[in-house]
Design a protein around this motif. Structure first.
Motif, PDB file in Angstrom:
ATOM      1  N   PRO A  54       0.704  -1.190  -0.115  1.00 43.76           N
ATOM      2  CA  PRO A  54      -0.036   0.102   0.014  1.00 43.76           C
ATOM      3  C   PRO A  54       1.047   1.367  -0.108  1.00 43.76           C
ATOM      4  O   PRO A  54       1.826   1.279   0.691  1.00 43.76           O
ATOM      5  CB  PRO A  54      -0.798  -0.209   1.285  1.00 43.76           C
ATOM      6  N   TRP A  55       0.704   2.267  -0.630  1.00 42.44           N
ATOM      7  CA  TRP A  55      -0.344   2.788  -1.389  1.00 42.44           C
ATOM      8  C   TRP A  55      -0.488   2.578  -2.779  1.00 42.44           C
ATOM      9  O   TRP A  55      -1.295   3.306  -3.510  1.00 42.44           O
ATOM     10  CB  TRP A  55      -0.506   4.054  -0.785  1.00 42.44           C
ATOM     11  N   ILE A  58      -3.807   2.678  -5.263  1.00 44.50           N
ATOM     12  CA  ILE A  58      -4.958   2.983  -4.675  1.00 44.50           C
ATOM     13  C   ILE A  58      -6.193   3.604  -5.520  1.00 44.50           C
ATOM     14  O   ILE A  58      -7.483   3.757  -5.008  1.00 44.50           O
ATOM     15  CB  ILE A  58      -4.615   4.282  -3.604  1.00 44.50           C
ATOM     16  N   GLY A  63      -8.368  -0.608  -5.702  1.00 44.15           N
ATOM     17  CA  GLY A  63      -7.466   0.363  -4.737  1.00 44.15           C
ATOM     18  C   GLY A  63      -6.537  -0.483  -4.069  1.00 44.15           C
ATOM     19  O   GLY A  63      -5.659   0.254  -3.344  1.00 44.15           O
ATOM     20  N   ASN A  71      -0.181   5.554  -8.283  1.00 34.92           N
ATOM     21  CA  ASN A  71      -1.465   5.337  -7.847  1.00 34.92           C
ATOM     22  C   ASN A  71      -2.491   4.894  -8.746  1.00 34.92           C
ATOM     23  O   ASN A  71      -3.551   4.550  -8.376  1.00 34.92           O
ATOM     24  CB  ASN A  71      -1.568   6.617  -7.228  1.00 34.92           C
TER      25      ASN A  71
END
Length: 367
Positions: A54-55, A58, A63, A71
């Motif tokens: 993560p991230w 996203i 996500g 991202n």
């Protein structure tokens, strides 16, 4: 007589179905580094170049991390979408089968990979371009055994090819004194070495059927957050940017030469350096607020080379040019892709197929 006519109709129907079964749509084969990786490094367990935390991811699909170093989408994702082409899965994806390849193509891109075999060796595991081409040869053998040599040849000649590497050859090789290339070459001779290697690789791809091929140029890599934070002034590193410009000039010339030399080839070079440089120099003009630091960062501890679970995200992801220390955000990738689409004059390949889903971007969410 009726029997013969009926038999002919039955045979025609059978042949028609068979031909239809083999007549696959136009697909893509993508060769690249972390800017195009969609999950190969996720399956290279020893690789230090990972986007499985993560991230990452996203703003795409569910996500969760999907192997992309962003991202959201890659530039190749967005260009393919605009042409109505399916998004090719990672070569190492466990669900990859001959049917999936015929339907979607394959993406061989690997974070940390370069044009040169020696590039990125400190990442331990990554696919160089030569290795990616070797994997493509294996893919071809699979498809030939599945649908026959002639039909396979047609598919590979009608496919679209993307080759997008080069930044690691500088940032994770030539510009690092731990690599012998840094003292065996100067700026001019190193770019010549890269071009000579790339020439052989592109000729090899042509020999394997690649007819419609695009090579992506380099952006102002001296302005990525990592290069800025490693400089004493926090400004873009001029020498690194000049190397990117030199690479782009050499690449453009190389592609022009190869297109003249190689029969039935439609080779193109996509240089978006100027527009990306303008975005970084004048972010507000393009709707960005920040073009010098990553959206995903570990507070004041920099450089944190990857986005990690403990990282803090910027307030509005659509306002940042860079997602992490190395890689552009989804919105920046979209802008780069649109510039290349304009330069290439791309047209939709599959008129009836809607593009793959765009990300469910939620830029204003705060983490």
């Amino acid at each position: 007589m009726k029997f013969h006519v009926s038999l002919f109709v039955i045979i025609s129907i059978i042949l028609g179905i068979k031909l239809e079964g083999c007549r696959c749509k136009v697909v893509q084969f993508i060769f690249g580094d972390s800017l195009s990786d969609v999950g190969n490094n996720k399956y290279l367990s020893k690789s230090l170049a990972q986007a499985s935390l993560p991230w990452y991811g996203i703003d795409l699909g569910n996500g969760l991390p999907n192997g992309r170093f962003s991202n959201g989408r890659t530039v190749a994702d967005i260009i393919g979408d605009s042409m109505g082409l399916p998004r090719p899965p990672a070569f190492l994806d466990p669900s990859l089968t001959e049917d999936v390849i015929l339907e979607n193509g394959v993406n061989y891109a690997s974070g940390g990979g370069g044009i040169l075999n020696e590039t990125g060796s400190y990442f331990i595991q990554r696919f160089s371009l030569y290795k990616q081409i070797e994997l493509f040869q294996g893919t071809q053998e699979l498809i030939r055994s599945r649908i026959g040599k002639d039909e396979a040849e047609k598919i590979f000649q009608e496919a679209r090819y993307v080759v997008a590497l080069g930044s690691n050859d500088f940032i994770n090789n030539y510009l690092m004194p731990v690599y012998s290339d840094s003292w065996n070459y100067n700026d001019e001779t190193f770019v010549d070495y890269l071009m000579g290697t790339l020439r052989e690789q592109l000729k090899q791809l042509h020999g394997l059927g690649a007819r419609q091929l695009m090579v992506f140029g380099l952006g102002p890599m001296g302005c990525i957050p990592l290069q800025r934070v490693l400089s004493t002034s926090g400004e873009c590193q001029d020498r690194t940017n000049k190397l990117a410009i030199r690479f782009n000039k050499g690449g453009s010339k190389l592609i022009d030469e190869l297109e003249k030399q190689l029969p039935n080839s439609s080779f193109r070079f996509g240089d978006a350096y100027d527009v990306v440089n303008d975005v970084i120099s004048n972010p507000n003009k393009y709707g960005f607020q920040n073009s010098d630091s990553p959206c995903c960062s570990f507070g004041n501890i920099r450089p944190a080379l990857t986005c990690i679970p403990a990282s803090k995200l910027c307030k509005d992801r659509s306002k940042y040019v860079f997602w992490d220390e190395y890689h552009p955000s989804d919105r920046a990738n979209e802008l780069i892709a649109k510039e290349l689409i304009k330069k290439f004059g791309f047209i939709t390949v599959h008129q009836t197929n809607p593009p793959s889903p765009s990300p469910t971007l939620a830029p204003s969410s705060n983490h």
